[in-house]
Structures are given as structure tokens and as C-alpha cells.
Enzyme design. Structure first.
Site, mmCIF file in Angstrom:
data_model
loop_
_atom_site.group_PDB
_atom_site.id
_atom_site.type_symbol
_atom_site.label_atom_id
_atom_site.label_comp_id
_atom_site.label_asym_id
_atom_site.label_seq_id
_atom_site.Cartn_x
_atom_site.Cartn_y
_atom_site.Cartn_z
ATOM 1 N N LYS A 193 39.873 30.893 45.195
ATOM 2 C CA LYS A 193 38.780 31.197 46.126
ATOM 3 C C LYS A 193 37.606 30.275 45.811
ATOM 4 C CE LYS A 193 36.863 35.483 48.017
ATOM 5 N NZ LYS A 193 36.484 36.855 47.625
HETATM 6 C C1 E4P Z 1 35.507 39.000 50.241
HETATM 7 O O1 E4P Z 1 36.367 38.280 49.817
HETATM 8 C C2 E4P Z 1 34.416 39.543 49.434
HETATM 9 O O2 E4P Z 1 34.931 39.835 48.164
HETATM 10 C C3 E4P Z 1 33.861 40.840 49.970
HETATM 11 O O3 E4P Z 1 34.495 41.230 51.167
HETATM 12 C C4 E4P Z 1 32.379 40.895 50.014
HETATM 13 O O4 E4P Z 1 31.978 42.156 50.507
HETATM 14 P P1 E4P Z 1 30.492 42.685 50.388
HETATM 15 O O5 E4P Z 1 29.617 41.902 51.308
HETATM 16 O O6 E4P Z 1 30.575 44.128 50.797
HETATM 17 O O7 E4P Z 1 30.091 42.506 48.944
#
Ligand code: E4P
Length: 217
Positions: free
Chosen positions: A83
């Protein structure tokens, strides 16, 4: 549509996966930090349970270091998805790591133009953040719709991974728009089963059944 679970909570992953609710897992540095464990140990344990894509995020911001970290994370298991943040360095690292045969999830996407770049850089997944756009009074679901149109217009194979999902409504509308994947916390996935008429109907059925005095087993 694929369901990824956005967590490092092993018990939730195990429980949801036992009845087919987990096609993959996403994590981020905040989620890993909350687990109190080393990223290597968390990702290794998740990959021992889930055979689908498991996203593990780099912590570097410069291309070469991102690549080194990405390769290290990918060594943990063959289903690790590296990622990377949607920055110029992240996009450069995406192209190179993809060319090496790795799967990449480009995260922190907040515009359709950014999603266009992620597709051009060969990303396997792009993660538009719905909830964080809603937080600043923009419509996160509009972004999913724009990216769907754009990817369909040019047949980009990059999968739209709707992220930062905070409600059952986000899941439903991402599915209707045609997001390929949603990633949501376990609590939101569980919420999808809730309906007050289901509860009311079940209470009635159980009360009537009790009156029969019968047992099925
Ligand atoms: C996605 O890959 C992220 O880990 C996640 O969805 C972020 O979510 P949040 O904005 O609720 O922290």
C-alpha cells in the site's frame, strides 16, 4: 462485489471469514499502531487466515525507500498488497513495484484525477476515501461514481476499493455505483445485517413458537 475488512483485529477477521464475509484485508499505519504489534507479525498472522489480498502500508515517503519497504512487506506472504500513498513518489514506486510483479494499492485518493494517475501507474487497487471527504462536507460517493465512469471509459483494470467507509449506506451506494471492492471496519460489516423489522418479526415468531410448547430437537 468483494468485501475487505479494514482492521488488524484478528478475532474479527477470523469470525467474519468463517462464513465468507472476508475476501481480503486492509490495514494502515494507524490501524497497526492501535494493534500494539509489529507490522510484520500482524500481517503474517492475517495472511495465515486470509488467502485474498492483504494490504500492508509503507511508512516511507521517498520512492527508493518506499520500494525497499514494499519489497520487505511483500516477502511476508504471496498475497500481500503493497500500500502506497498517492504522491508522485508513491506513483513512481507503484510503477516500479508493479513492473516487478507486485500488487499495489494506491491509498489516500481524494480526486478522480488522482485515480487516473494510479491507473496509469499500474495499480491493482485505488482507494478513494469516502468518509474523509464527507467529513469536510464533500460527497465521497460522488468520487466513486466519477472514478467508475473514468475507468470504464478507458477500460482501466485497476480495481476501485471504496475506503474510509463509515456506514451501511456507504456500502450500499458503493455497491450500486459499481465499486469493485469495499473495505470497512468489522462493526460496519455487521451492521449490514441489522433491520428493525427483522428484530420485530423474530420476536413475534419466537413468542408464537413458545406457545406451541414444541421442540425441534
Ligand atoms: C483504507 O484502506 C483505510 O485504511 C481506511 O478505510 C481509512 O478509514 P478512516 O478514514 O475511517 O480512517
Amino acid at each position: 462485489m468483494k468485501f475487505f475488512v479494514d482492521t488488524a483485529d484478528i478475532e474479527s477477521i477470523r469470525e467474519l471469514s468463517e462464513f465468507g464475509m472476508v475476501d481480503g484485508v486492509t490495514t494502515n499505519p494507524s490501524i497497526i499502531s492501535k494493534s500494539g504489534r509489529h507490522i510484520r507479525d500482524v500481517i503474517e498472522e492475517i495472511c495465515s487466515i486470509i488467502k485474498g489480498p492483504v494490504s500492508a502500508e509503507v511508512a516511507a515517503t521517498e520512492c527508493d525507500t518506499m520500494m525497499a519497504e514494499g519489497r520487505k512487506l511483500a516477502e511476508i506472504a504471496s498475497n500481500v498488497v503493497i500500500k502506497l500513498p498517492l504522491t508522485w513518489d508513491g506513483l513512481k514506486a507503484c510503477r516500479k513495484l508493479t513492473d516487478e510483479g507486485h500488487m499495489v494499492n494506491v491509498t489516500l485518493c481524494f480526486s478522480a484525477n488522482q485515480a487516473l494517475l494510479a491507473a496509469k501507474a499500474g495499480a491493482s487497487f485505488v482507494s478513494p476515501f469516502i468518509g474523509r471527504l464527507d467529513d469536510i462536507n464533500l460527497d465521497g460517493l460522488d468520487l466513486i461514481e466519477e472514478i467508475r465512469t473514468l475507468y470504464d471509459n478507458f477500460q482501466f483494470p485497476t480495481e476501485i476499493l471504496a475506503a474510509s467507509i463509515r456506514s451501511a449506506n456507504h456500502v450500499l451506494h458503493s455497491a450500486l455505483i459499481g465499486a469493485d471492492v469495499i473495505t470497512a471496519p468489522p462493526a460496519v460489516i455487521r451492521q449490514l445485517a441489522d433491520h428493525p423489522l427483522t428484530d420485530k418479526g423474530l420476536d413475534q415468531f419466537l413468542a408464537d413458537w413458545k406457545k406451541t410448547g414444541h421442540h425441534i430437537v
